[in-house]
Design an enzyme around this catalytic site. Structure first.
Site, short mmCIF file in Angstrom:
data_model
loop_
_atom_site.label_atom_id
_atom_site.label_comp_id
_atom_site.label_asym_id
_atom_site.label_seq_id
_atom_site.Cartn_x
_atom_site.Cartn_y
_atom_site.Cartn_z
N ASN A 218 29.43 40.70 60.13
CA ASN A 218 28.67 41.60 61.02
C ASN A 218 29.36 42.95 61.15
O ASN A 218 28.74 44.01 61.09
CB ASN A 218 28.56 40.93 62.40
CG ASN A 218 27.89 41.84 63.42
OD1 ASN A 218 26.92 42.50 63.08
ND2 ASN A 218 28.46 41.93 64.60
N LYS B 77 28.35 28.05 28.68
CA LYS B 77 28.09 27.92 30.11
C LYS B 77 26.69 27.37 30.36
O LYS B 77 26.46 26.60 31.26
CB LYS B 77 28.24 29.32 30.73
CG LYS B 77 28.16 29.41 32.20
CD LYS B 77 28.53 30.81 32.70
CE LYS B 77 30.01 31.02 32.72
NZ LYS B 77 30.49 31.80 33.89
N LYS C 145 34.14 19.74 35.02
CA LYS C 145 33.25 20.26 36.07
C LYS C 145 32.02 20.88 35.43
O LYS C 145 32.09 21.44 34.34
CB LYS C 145 34.00 21.24 36.97
CG LYS C 145 34.12 22.67 36.50
CD LYS C 145 34.80 23.50 37.57
CE LYS C 145 34.74 25.00 37.51
NZ LYS C 145 33.74 25.73 36.83
N ASP D 203 29.57 23.96 35.30
CA ASP D 203 29.85 25.36 35.56
C ASP D 203 29.05 25.84 36.77
O ASP D 203 28.11 25.17 37.22
CB ASP D 203 29.50 26.20 34.32
CG ASP D 203 30.58 27.25 34.09
OD1 ASP D 203 30.77 27.67 32.95
OD2 ASP D 203 31.24 27.64 35.08
N GLU D 204 29.43 27.03 37.28
CA GLU D 204 28.86 27.47 38.55
C GLU D 204 27.33 27.64 38.51
O GLU D 204 26.66 27.46 39.52
CB GLU D 204 29.54 28.74 39.07
CG GLU D 204 29.32 30.01 38.29
CD GLU D 204 30.15 30.09 37.02
OE1 GLU D 204 31.05 29.26 36.85
OE2 GLU D 204 29.88 30.99 36.22
N HIS E 124 33.35 26.12 44.55
CA HIS E 124 33.43 27.18 43.54
C HIS E 124 33.11 28.50 44.26
O HIS E 124 32.12 28.58 44.96
CB HIS E 124 32.43 26.93 42.40
CG HIS E 124 32.68 27.82 41.22
ND1 HIS E 124 32.46 29.18 41.27
CD2 HIS E 124 33.17 27.57 39.99
CE1 HIS E 124 32.78 29.72 40.11
NE2 HIS E 124 33.23 28.77 39.32
N ARG E 125 33.94 29.50 44.03
CA ARG E 125 33.84 30.70 44.89
C ARG E 125 33.13 31.88 44.20
O ARG E 125 33.30 33.03 44.59
CB ARG E 125 35.24 31.10 45.30
CG ARG E 125 36.10 31.41 44.10
CD ARG E 125 37.52 31.81 44.45
NE ARG E 125 38.20 32.25 43.24
CZ ARG E 125 39.34 32.92 43.25
NH1 ARG E 125 39.93 33.22 44.39
NH2 ARG E 125 39.90 33.31 42.11
N LYS F 15 41.86 35.30 33.08
CA LYS F 15 40.96 36.44 32.78
C LYS F 15 40.45 37.14 34.04
O LYS F 15 39.96 38.26 33.98
CB LYS F 15 39.77 35.95 31.95
CG LYS F 15 38.73 35.17 32.75
CD LYS F 15 37.61 34.60 31.89
CE LYS F 15 36.60 33.85 32.74
NZ LYS F 15 35.60 33.13 31.96
N SER G 210 41.40 28.23 37.49
CA SER G 210 40.48 28.32 36.37
C SER G 210 40.36 29.79 35.97
O SER G 210 40.87 30.64 36.66
CB SER G 210 39.14 27.78 36.88
OG SER G 210 38.17 27.90 35.91
C1 CAP Z 1 36.10 29.60 33.78
C2 CAP Z 1 34.87 29.60 34.63
C3 CAP Z 1 35.16 29.64 36.11
C4 CAP Z 1 35.85 30.89 36.58
C5 CAP Z 1 35.90 30.91 38.08
C6 CAP Z 1 33.96 30.76 34.28
O1 CAP Z 1 35.73 29.50 32.43
O2 CAP Z 1 34.12 28.43 34.41
O3 CAP Z 1 33.91 29.57 36.78
O4 CAP Z 1 37.11 30.84 36.12
O5 CAP Z 1 36.84 31.88 38.43
O6 CAP Z 1 32.75 30.52 34.38
O7 CAP Z 1 34.49 31.82 33.97
P1 CAP Z 1 36.87 29.76 31.33
P2 CAP Z 1 37.86 31.57 39.63
O8 CAP Z 1 37.93 28.69 31.52
O9 CAP Z 1 36.17 29.67 30.01
O10 CAP Z 1 37.42 31.12 31.60
O11 CAP Z 1 38.48 30.27 39.26
O12 CAP Z 1 38.79 32.74 39.61
O13 CAP Z 1 37.02 31.50 40.86
MG MG Z 2 32.47 28.95 35.57
#
Ligand code: CAP
Ligand code: MG
Ligand code: MG
Length: 486
Positions: free
Chosen positions: A113, A167, A191, A193-194, A286-287, A328, A397
């Site tokens: 806010n 991904k 896991k 992926d996001e 996952h953030r 990265k 990660s």
């Molecule tokens: C890593 C990853 C993770 C990010 C998240 C991606 O893949 O799956 O989601 O690392 O970042 O989508 O990039 P790689 P953080 O291993 O191929 O890089 O952990 O900093 O939140």
């Molecule tokens: Mg990811």
């Protein structure tokens, strides 16, 4: 201007939100917050700080006729400033917040806010401190990394994980095949992926079914337990729960699945719902999206440390805390490692505050044992007192590969985390299974105290990984561009 001169500039409205003689901010009545603040408009830092304290507790931009003696007791109070570093400390009577352990409510007040206020040009919530009496009101983690270690029978090393890549775009059968290859290659944890959800090319129910089949096969072949972290983020609560129930009823062994939630985009309600409905499941935060407000160069937002501390308060079993610049994604040891140390320890120094996550006296020689035995964290122990908030596990990660495992452990200074390497595994010249084996070998080398180059002499999979990931032309494209552009 010095502090006294700044105080003299406050109007009566602002003056109601400051107390530079606050007796004992750590007396248990207040949640403490430390901000980096650059005032906006014509305000000086103290005027702006008081406006922030007002707007993030009981006030608005004028003193109102309707305030009461009681409402004034809930005023947040500026209680310390560092004029050199533009830092301000604000004490929040924590009974301001929604009873019943609601994290969403706190961050709405003391962060989101107030980021919109004209009175600030920069406002970054650097650190927060919770008194034990407040901690007791929040869930904290239930199923933790210690429980996962027991299930996997993996101790004294990181849990070795991956993210299936590409991904997006694999069918559910192809997806499960990659997960299988990683598992039989020796990996512990896979896991989603996001962005993985219920896409046409990989329907959720088929993905779950194929993962289960592949998991059974891998467990049978390796004789080792494995874990899959399913992304259960969804458009609505019912769909999220439906996905969770699909996994629970898939026939997968309990504890062989974790629930991943895109906590930044799905929100704290989703995180806390999962924690409360599934106390026996590892809740994986996952953030994705955090960079919009945590990166050090962002003048408005809050730190990785603050995000991670609230994730522990909310009951997350593990949250991504970053690779401290080794991988990265943007991040530094100060940011990422401080966050990681703060969420799995019983007490740790933050950027500003020393947070203790329990009431067990630090010198209690078997407190770690007590914490680990305390299966329901808040439920009674001998003296019927509340004990502690359990650990939340750093998940590491982002651009890691077997050659970066030891460099990261050296920065982290411990192995109590989950690491997930996507490209770091699936980009291996001989594919996923060998990539997993290379990761396992890099970890073995670390555990034996042998340099990976030495260890690679009789571990071909690792040798190939080192050659591939260190070869200039294979440098990840983004890294190459980054170094060229610097
Ligand atoms: C890593 C990853 C993770 C990010 C998240 C991606 O893949 O799956 O989601 O690392 O970042 O989508 O990039 P790689 P953080 O291993 O191929 O890089 O952990 O900093 O939140
Ligand atoms: Mg990811
Ligand atoms: Mg509780």
């Amino acid at each position: 201007m010095n502090l006294q001169e700044l105080i003299a500039t406050l109007n009566s409205h602002q003056a109601a939100y400051i107390n530079m003689d606050l007796k004992d901010p750590t007396n248990g009545d207040y949640m403490l917050a430390a901000f980096h603040l650059i005032p906006g408009g014509k305000l000086n830092i103290l005027q702006a700080a008081c406006e922030v304290a007002a707007e993030s507790s009981t006030g608005t931009n004028f003193l109102v006729q309707t305030e009461t003696a009681y409402s004034k007791l809930l005023n947040a109070l500026v209680y310390k400033v560092d004029l050199e570093k533009n830092l301000v400390w604000i004490a929040y009577p924590w009974r301001l917040f929604d009873r019943g352990g609601n994290v969403q409510n706190i961050l709405t007040y003391i962060a989101w806010n107030i980021f919109g206020m004209k009175e600030i040009q920069a406002l970054k919530l650097l650190d927060v401190w919770f008194p034990p009496a407040m901690l007791e009101q929040y869930d904290g983690p239930s199923y933790t990394l210690d429980d996962m270690r027991k299930y996997l029978n993996v101790y004294d090393r990181p849990i070795l994980g991956t993210i299936v890549k590409p991904k997006m775009g694999l069918t559910s059968a192809e997806y499960a095949e990659v997960a299988y290859d990683f598992r039989v290659g020796g990996g512990d944890f896979v896991k989603n992926d996001e962005p993985q959800a219920d896409q046409d090319f990989c329907p959720y129910d088929k993905m779950v079914a194929h993962i289960k089949e592949a998991m059974d096969k891998a467990v049978k072949e390796t004789g080792k337990k494995k874990v899959h972290s399913f992304n259960v983020s969804a458009a609505d609560y019912d769909t999220m729960i439906k996905r969770c129930e699909m996994i629970v009823n898939s026939g997968m062994e309990k504890w062989s699945y974790a629930f991943l939630i895109d906590g930044t985009t799905a929100g704290w309600m989703a995180v806390q719902t999962l924690r409360r409905k599934y106390p026996d499941v590892f809740i994986h935060f996952h953030r994705a999206g955090h960079g919009a407000f945590t990166r050090p160069e962002n003048p408005i937002g809050y730190s990785v440390l603050v995000l991670s501390k609230f994730a522990r308060l909310a009951g997350t079993s593990g949250i991504h805390t970053g690779t401290a610049g080794v991988g990265k994604m943007a991040g530094t040891p100060e940011e990422d490692v401080t966050a990681a140390h703060n969420i799995f320890g019983l007490d740790a120094p933050g950027h500003i505050f020393q947070q203790s996550w329990g009431t067990i006296p630090t010198n209690d020689e078997d407190r770690v044992k007590k914490v680990q035995e305390d299966h329901h964290q808040h439920l009674t122990k001998e003296d019927d007192s509340w004990r502690n908030l359990k650990k939340c596990c750093p998940i590491i990660s982002g651009g890691l590969n077997p050659t970066l495992l030891k460099p990261f452990i050296d920065v982290m200074e411990n192995v109590d985390f989950i690491t997930t390497m996507g490209a770091g595994c699936h980009a291996h010249p001989r594919g996923t299974k060998v990539g997993a084996t290379a990761l396992v070998q890099a970890c073995e080398a670390y555990q034996k105290g042998i340099d990976i180059a030495e260890y690679a002499k009789d571990h071909i999979e690792l040798a190939e990984a080192i050659e591939f990931f260190t070869k200039k032309e294979n440098k990840d494209v983004r890294h190459a561009e980054r170094t060229e552009s610097n």
